[in-house]
Design an enzyme around this catalytic site. Sequence first.
Site, PDB file in Angstrom:
ATOM      1  N   GLY A  17      -0.890 -13.226  -4.096  1.00 12.80           N
ATOM      2  CA  GLY A  17      -1.613 -12.653  -3.875  1.00 12.80           C
ATOM      3  C   GLY A  17      -3.484 -12.723  -3.430  1.00 12.80           C
ATOM      4  CG  PHE A  18      -7.564 -10.784  -3.291  1.00 13.60           C
ATOM      5  CD1 PHE A  18      -8.083 -10.639  -1.823  1.00 13.60           C
ATOM      6  CD2 PHE A  18      -8.834  -9.738  -4.687  1.00 13.60           C
ATOM      7  CE1 PHE A  18      -9.701 -10.964  -2.399  1.00 13.60           C
ATOM      8  CE2 PHE A  18      -9.834 -10.104  -4.226  1.00 13.60           C
ATOM      9  CZ  PHE A  18      -9.986 -10.423  -3.532  1.00 13.60           C
ATOM     10  CG  ASP A  38       3.362 -13.525  -5.319  1.00  9.98           C
ATOM     11  OD1 ASP A  38       3.672 -12.606  -5.352  1.00  9.98           O
ATOM     12  OD2 ASP A  38       2.609 -13.620  -5.741  1.00  9.98           O
ATOM     13  CG  ASP A  63       9.865 -12.218 -11.998  1.00 13.20           C
ATOM     14  OD1 ASP A  63       9.062 -12.553 -12.848  1.00 13.20           O
ATOM     15  OD2 ASP A  63      10.446 -11.375 -12.837  1.00 13.20           O
ATOM     16  CB  VAL A  64       6.288 -16.813 -13.179  1.00 11.48           C
ATOM     17  CG1 VAL A  64       5.961 -17.461 -11.767  1.00 11.48           C
ATOM     18  CG2 VAL A  64       4.918 -15.614 -13.142  1.00 11.48           C
ATOM     19  CE1 TYR A  69      14.438 -29.192 -12.815  1.00  5.85           C
ATOM     20  CE2 TYR A  69      14.626 -28.415 -10.770  1.00  5.85           C
ATOM     21  CZ  TYR A  69      14.577 -29.789 -11.746  1.00  5.85           C
ATOM     22  OH  TYR A  69      14.831 -30.846 -11.028  1.00  5.85           O
ATOM     23  CE1 TYR A 152      -4.105  -7.762 -14.994  1.00  4.49           C
ATOM     24  CE2 TYR A 152      -6.329  -6.369 -15.712  1.00  4.49           C
ATOM     25  CZ  TYR A 152      -6.093  -7.234 -14.758  1.00  4.49           C
ATOM     26  OH  TYR A 152      -6.088  -8.268 -14.518  1.00  4.49           O
TER      27      TYR A 152
END
Length: 321
Positions: A17-18, A38, A63-64, A69, A152
């Site tokens: 990401g940024f 990411d 995808d976190v 792992y 958010y």
Amino acid sequence: MSSIPQYPTSVITGGAGFLGSHLSDYLLARGHRVIALDNLITGNVANIEHLAGNDQFTFIKHDVTEYIYLPGEIDYIFHFASPASPIDYLELPIQTLKVGALGTHKALGLARDKGARFLLASTSEVYGDPLEHPQRETYWGNVNPIGPRGVYDEAKRFAEAITMAYHRAHGVATRIVRIFNTYGPRMRPNDGRVVPAFTVQALKGEPLTVFGEGRQTRSFCYVSDLVAGIYRLMLSDCSEPVNIGNPREMSVREFAETIIRLCASASTIEFHPLPEDDPQVRQPNIDKARQVLDWAPTMALEEGLLATIEYFKGLIAKGAI
Ligand code: UDP
């Protein structure tokens, strides 16, 4: 400041990401091995393509919100994964809630398992539409939990709560940075945020879309200042939240005029309806960062904006936007 391993390994969620990509550059320059995770829903490999071939840098598309792992030792985890612009989290409400809740849980679990230090990228949005101005870390906020921004704001508030719980219950060394509006190269041109929106509009000679009457205020921090503050926070002993941002506050209207001037643009200003729950004011009180981290921003707004404008000019020249 605590001791740093000679060749630390850092994991950055949201590493494409940024902010994650700038943080990757910063850590690599300081001798860290960096593992960037990411899922690329708002991140972009173009932000890290210059790191391809760097044997200290690894990118894993993951995808976190799913179990993480990673073999081997990890010293630091920077949890930055999340959609982060108002239109992103409007379009991705469930993913935003999941990464703030499940993603933070997984990243904390990894920190606990590895004995790593953990830093949460939180946000000035935890203060909502603030009734205290400027905002100090002690302010609890004024958030609408069921409004469009609630996905958010509440995800990040939950993320702060679970981070403190892991600190208190499991003794994980945790840090929380509350990030105020940050700008710079690698922002997504179409993420709807005011800096890319106005800059691209001004460079293309289109009208600047000011929401409401443009009287709402924001305070803009250049990305290099932010990353330097975050690094100091990670190395500090402070487990309480710390605001990192630039206290120079201006109205959105004034910001539009600044962008038009710096772009030497003939664009006009057009007024559009104010989005629901848009905070009326925002300015960080950074006394704590000054005292605890000996940090303050150094980049002047005009200078940072000129660098950002160059970036978007480059994208336009490439035909990318
Ligand atoms: N804004 C605007 N025009 C735009 C985009 C944003 O007037 O095209 C305003 C928005 O209403 C808000 C401020 O600029 O008051 C900052 O918006 P942004 O989306 O960058 O982030 P926020 O600070 O609201 O999270």
